[in-house]
Design an enzyme around this catalytic site. Structure first.
Site, PDB file in Angstrom:
ATOM      1  N   HIS A  25      51.372  16.020 -73.589  1.00  0.00           N
ATOM      2  CA  HIS A  25      50.677  17.020 -74.716  1.00  0.00           C
ATOM      3  C   HIS A  25      51.168  18.375 -74.547  1.00  0.00           C
ATOM      4  O   HIS A  25      50.915  18.819 -73.488  1.00  0.00           O
ATOM      5  CB  HIS A  25      49.252  16.681 -74.382  1.00  0.00           C
ATOM      6  N   HIS A  32      51.626   8.896 -80.425  1.00  0.00           N
ATOM      7  CA  HIS A  32      51.139   7.976 -79.724  1.00  0.00           C
ATOM      8  C   HIS A  32      49.804   7.243 -80.285  1.00  0.00           C
ATOM      9  O   HIS A  32      49.235   7.559 -81.006  1.00  0.00           O
ATOM     10  CB  HIS A  32      51.264   8.458 -78.393  1.00  0.00           C
ATOM     11  N   CYS A  67      36.710   9.759 -76.728  1.00  0.00           N
ATOM     12  CA  CYS A  67      37.912   9.367 -77.460  1.00  0.00           C
ATOM     13  C   CYS A  67      38.791   9.248 -75.999  1.00  0.00           C
ATOM     14  O   CYS A  67      38.391   9.370 -75.013  1.00  0.00           O
ATOM     15  CB  CYS A  67      38.524  10.397 -78.283  1.00  0.00           C
ATOM     16  N   HIS A  69      42.846   7.079 -74.613  1.00  0.00           N
ATOM     17  CA  HIS A  69      44.201   6.612 -74.846  1.00  0.00           C
ATOM     18  C   HIS A  69      44.362   5.109 -74.363  1.00  0.00           C
ATOM     19  O   HIS A  69      44.035   4.815 -73.122  1.00  0.00           O
ATOM     20  CB  HIS A  69      45.425   7.117 -74.459  1.00  0.00           C
ATOM     21  N   GLU A  87      33.417   8.408 -69.269  1.00  0.00           N
ATOM     22  CA  GLU A  87      32.988   9.638 -69.648  1.00  0.00           C
ATOM     23  C   GLU A  87      31.116   9.732 -69.920  1.00  0.00           C
ATOM     24  O   GLU A  87      30.788  10.926 -69.667  1.00  0.00           O
ATOM     25  CB  GLU A  87      33.539   9.686 -71.302  1.00  0.00           C
ATOM     26  N   TYR A 104      46.228  11.163 -87.405  1.00  0.00           N
ATOM     27  CA  TYR A 104      46.239  12.497 -87.507  1.00  0.00           C
ATOM     28  C   TYR A 104      47.167  13.305 -86.759  1.00  0.00           C
ATOM     29  O   TYR A 104      47.557  12.962 -85.815  1.00  0.00           O
ATOM     30  CB  TYR A 104      44.983  13.014 -87.414  1.00  0.00           C
ATOM     31  N   GLU A 114      48.200  17.416 -80.990  1.00  0.00           N
ATOM     32  CA  GLU A 114      47.887  16.198 -80.874  1.00  0.00           C
ATOM     33  C   GLU A 114      48.327  15.345 -82.226  1.00  0.00           C
ATOM     34  O   GLU A 114      48.408  15.910 -83.222  1.00  0.00           O
ATOM     35  CB  GLU A 114      46.239  16.040 -81.125  1.00  0.00           C
ATOM     36  N   GLU A 116      48.418  11.420 -83.242  1.00  0.00           N
ATOM     37  CA  GLU A 116      48.013  10.063 -82.820  1.00  0.00           C
ATOM     38  C   GLU A 116      47.674   9.093 -84.136  1.00  0.00           C
ATOM     39  O   GLU A 116      47.156   9.658 -85.110  1.00  0.00           O
ATOM     40  CB  GLU A 116      46.704  10.143 -82.015  1.00  0.00           C
ATOM     41  N   TRP A 161      40.050  16.436 -85.502  1.00  0.00           N
ATOM     42  CA  TRP A 161      39.926  15.083 -85.785  1.00  0.00           C
ATOM     43  C   TRP A 161      38.613  14.475 -86.202  1.00  0.00           C
ATOM     44  O   TRP A 161      38.532  13.553 -87.207  1.00  0.00           O
ATOM     45  CB  TRP A 161      40.259  14.246 -84.712  1.00  0.00           C
TER      46      TRP A 161
END
Length: 192
Positions: A25, A32, A67, A69, A87, A104, A114, A116, A161
């Site tokens: 990043h 990704h 959010c 990955h 989280e 986005y 970002e 993604e 986002w």
């Protein structure tokens, strides 16, 4: 725990490799795989979070519930449940694919990008679900009405986002009315 890896994608959303998340990043972040999740309780309230102030990317912005990955070979459902636990301390939820085609690109104030393919998932939990936020990830977590969620899109402290996702979610109605999009339009890089 080892270095967290992200799944790199080509223009057809097929996996073409992996890379370390932290080192990937920057100003030229490769395309990704990611996901966003909105936790909705059985009364229709949505868990909205403020990203921890110490986060490297987009610190302090208000956004959806969580959010993350998916790791290499990890199913989307498993990745969402992992991040809900890590989280927010939410041990389980009923998951549904809502915006499987969402993608986005956004640039943070410091120039970090970002980039993604980011399927959006709804996680339904019982009313009065206790949340145990991880302070390294989440500064604040609050249960909001849908009207409050929509109002946040007009404020600069919301994530880019979040604003893009709400533009697609708002026409679907209230969160408990969102239709199940199923797994058919998920990127080829991930299974449900």
């Amino acid at each position: 725990m080892g270095v967290e890896e992200i799944v790199l994608l080509n223009a057809d959303d097929e996996a073409v490799g992996t890379a370390p998340k932290g080192a990937s990043h920057h100003r030229d972040t490769p395309y990704h795989l990611a996901f966003s999740c909105y936790v909705v309780d059985t009364e229709g309230r949505v868990l909205i979070t403020q990203r921890a102030l110490g986060k490297r990317t987009f610190p302090g912005v208000w956004t959806g519930s969580c959010c993350g990955h998916p790791g290499p070979g990890e199913k989307l459902r498993d990745a969402v449940l992992r991040r809900l636990r890590d989280e927010l301390g939410i041990p389980d939820a009923e998951l549904m694919s809502v915006l499987p085609r969402f993608q986005y690109r956004a640039v943070a104030a410091d120039g970090t990008v970002e980039n993604e393919r980011c399927p959006v998932v709804r996680a339904t939990v019982p009313a009065n679900r206790t949340v145990h936020r991880n302070p390294d990830e989440v500064e604040r977590a609050e249960w909001w009405t849908w009207d409050q969620c929509l109002e946040l899109t007009g404020r600069p402290e919301s994530s880019p986002w979040y604003r893009l996702q709400l533009a697609e979610l708002a026409p679907l109605g209230a969160p408990l009315d969102w239709p199940d999009a199923g797994p058919g339009d998920l990127p080829p890089a991930i299974a449900w």
